[in-house]
Design a protein around this motif. Sequence first.
Motif, PDB file in Angstrom:
ATOM      1  N   ARG A   1       1.016  -1.301   0.062  1.00 31.36           N
ATOM      2  CA  ARG A   1       0.124   0.019  -0.142  1.00 31.36           C
ATOM      3  C   ARG A   1       0.908   1.224  -0.057  1.00 31.36           C
ATOM      4  N   GLU A   2       1.896   1.286   0.785  1.00 29.03           N
ATOM      5  CA  GLU A   2       2.734   2.399   0.904  1.00 29.03           C
ATOM      6  C   GLU A   2       3.427   2.781  -0.252  1.00 29.03           C
TER       7      GLU A   2
ATOM      8  N   ARG B   1      11.918   2.101  -5.084  1.00 31.07           N
ATOM      9  CA  ARG B   1      11.199   2.686  -6.232  1.00 31.07           C
ATOM     10  C   ARG B   1      10.774   4.260  -6.117  1.00 31.07           C
ATOM     11  N   LEU B   2      10.633   4.511  -4.712  1.00 27.82           N
ATOM     12  CA  LEU B   2      10.270   5.968  -4.621  1.00 27.82           C
ATOM     13  C   LEU B   2      11.652   6.736  -4.872  1.00 27.82           C
ATOM     14  N   GLY B   3      12.597   6.170  -4.697  1.00 27.67           N
ATOM     15  CA  GLY B   3      13.809   7.023  -5.221  1.00 27.67           C
ATOM     16  C   GLY B   3      14.719   7.525  -3.850  1.00 27.67           C
ATOM     17  N   PHE B   4      14.461   6.914  -2.739  1.00 26.98           N
ATOM     18  CA  PHE B   4      15.278   7.359  -1.317  1.00 26.98           C
ATOM     19  C   PHE B   4      15.713   6.090  -0.755  1.00 26.98           C
ATOM     20  N   ASP B   5      16.847   6.366  -0.022  1.00 28.09           N
ATOM     21  CA  ASP B   5      17.437   5.169   0.995  1.00 28.09           C
ATOM     22  C   ASP B   5      17.469   5.670   2.334  1.00 28.09           C
TER      23      ASP B   5
ATOM     24  N   VAL C   1       6.732   4.840   7.848  1.00 31.82           N
ATOM     25  CA  VAL C   1       7.982   4.884   7.218  1.00 31.82           C
ATOM     26  C   VAL C   1       7.983   5.423   5.898  1.00 31.82           C
ATOM     27  N   LEU C   2       6.871   5.178   5.122  1.00 28.65           N
ATOM     28  CA  LEU C   2       6.983   5.660   3.586  1.00 28.65           C
ATOM     29  C   LEU C   2       5.850   6.957   3.588  1.00 28.65           C
ATOM     30  N   PRO C   3       6.482   7.890   2.461  1.00 30.15           N
ATOM     31  CA  PRO C   3       5.444   9.053   2.470  1.00 30.15           C
ATOM     32  C   PRO C   3       4.189   8.748   1.790  1.00 30.15           C
ATOM     33  N   LEU C   4       3.275   9.378   2.352  1.00 28.54           N
ATOM     34  CA  LEU C   4       1.698   9.040   1.966  1.00 28.54           C
ATOM     35  C   LEU C   4       1.171  10.197   1.083  1.00 28.54           C
ATOM     36  N   GLY C   5       0.482   9.682   0.044  1.00 21.11           N
ATOM     37  CA  GLY C   5      -0.128  10.439  -1.087  1.00 21.11           C
ATOM     38  C   GLY C   5       0.908  11.427  -1.631  1.00 21.11           C
ATOM     39  N   ASP C   6       0.702  12.705  -1.905  1.00 20.71           N
ATOM     40  CA  ASP C   6       1.669  13.715  -2.515  1.00 20.71           C
ATOM     41  C   ASP C   6       2.989  14.047  -1.578  1.00 20.71           C
TER      42      ASP C   6
END
Length: 445
Positions: free
Chosen positions: A189-190, A344-348, A404-409
């Motif tokens: 989902r994230e 995949r979102l481009g950060f580590d 942990v991961l960003p949500l939405g925009d």
Amino acid sequence: MTPVELSRTVLCAVRRAVDDGELSVAVPARAVVTPPGPGGSGDYATNIALQLARPAGRPALQVAEILRSHLRDTAGVADVEITGPGFLNIHLEGSGATASLVREILQGGGGDAAARQGILRTGINGINSDPAVDSQRDVDSHRDVDSSRDVDRCTDPDGSTDADRDTDADGNTDIDREADVDSDARVDREADVNSDARVDREADVDRGADVDSDVHLDAAPRRNSHPYGHTPTLQGRVIPLRVPYEVRAEVVADSLVRIIATQGGRAEVDHVRAGERVDLRPVPAPEDPAPLGADASRWALLYPAPHDRPRITADHLLQRESNPLFRVRYAHARARALGRNAGRLGFDAVPGDLADVTAADPLVRALAEYPNALTQAAAHRAPDRLARHLVAVADALLAFQHTVLPLGDEKPSAAHRARLALAVAAGTVLAGGLSLLGISAPDYL
């Protein structure tokens, strides 16, 4: 400052007090440093003053006062408080305690590092690792660590809950529902950047090949020569393990060989016949656990305390929140997924400040207590202590993972990198702990 560095700092404070004539004691081989208990404060606490009070011939509070003056002069230590009968509560400068802990876990060599690299790189380069093999290789290669090094090297170092999950009409929790979805068709989902995104295992590898594999943690210099939690507590000691010809005793002894090796000791297993003296006799299993499979059968025999009769039931195979083994392995798989999705979102992952996330506190505490759990498991010949602590780490990670991961925009920030680093560190500890118990830590579940 990491717990290992802080332990060394405490020993150096004792040595300086002895050299100055303030204390007349032998400098101990190690100082136990743990998160403060009830009534404590600060980032870490130690009972070294209580340990030295009798040989010093002084009250523990007086010994604590002497050591506090030396600890306060150490770089990285903001303040030292004395609580209770003589506990030293240490406040570290700034908010670097958590970042140092995470960095220590991720920069450890051998097995735990291999598990960490797998977590970071499976979604980046498509690399899979075997933590069980790597961890044992590292244990074997670091049995000759000299415990006196930490005492002699006296240089100042630089430096939502489970109950909140929604329950459906059938009584299944959020974890239960996620586990019932076919993993090949499930999209984390994230990581849903596009609402119609569908990612399977092969796509993870193909897409990961195009992602930048520059990971800050791998570029940082390694300060530790052994995995997190490995200590020279039992350095040079040979621990005899005379066990009867019984399946549970043999499984417990097999795990203890690896656990004792993490503390610098060596276990020698010998089978004895009925009537002969034994060193290890856990309550036998009521039936053959083999039908449960390798992993579930070992967990069924290792998770209960030695004096408890193990349950050999199909409950150990259920992918439900009520199954501790499932929670531990699922938490490890979630850590792997977070690493893939972040790539995949481009950060580590970059260790950093986590003061803004209260859900991180239980996880940080569980990770900080892992070395002590490993030491106690070896000292008391009780792998169940390690198994139960892995459950605590898993539960804390599952409660923390949603932050942990960003949500939405939302765009990835330094906070997300720090949270990812903590999650990856938890996955590293879970993989290393499971490998010590002889249980696999799957990437997907």
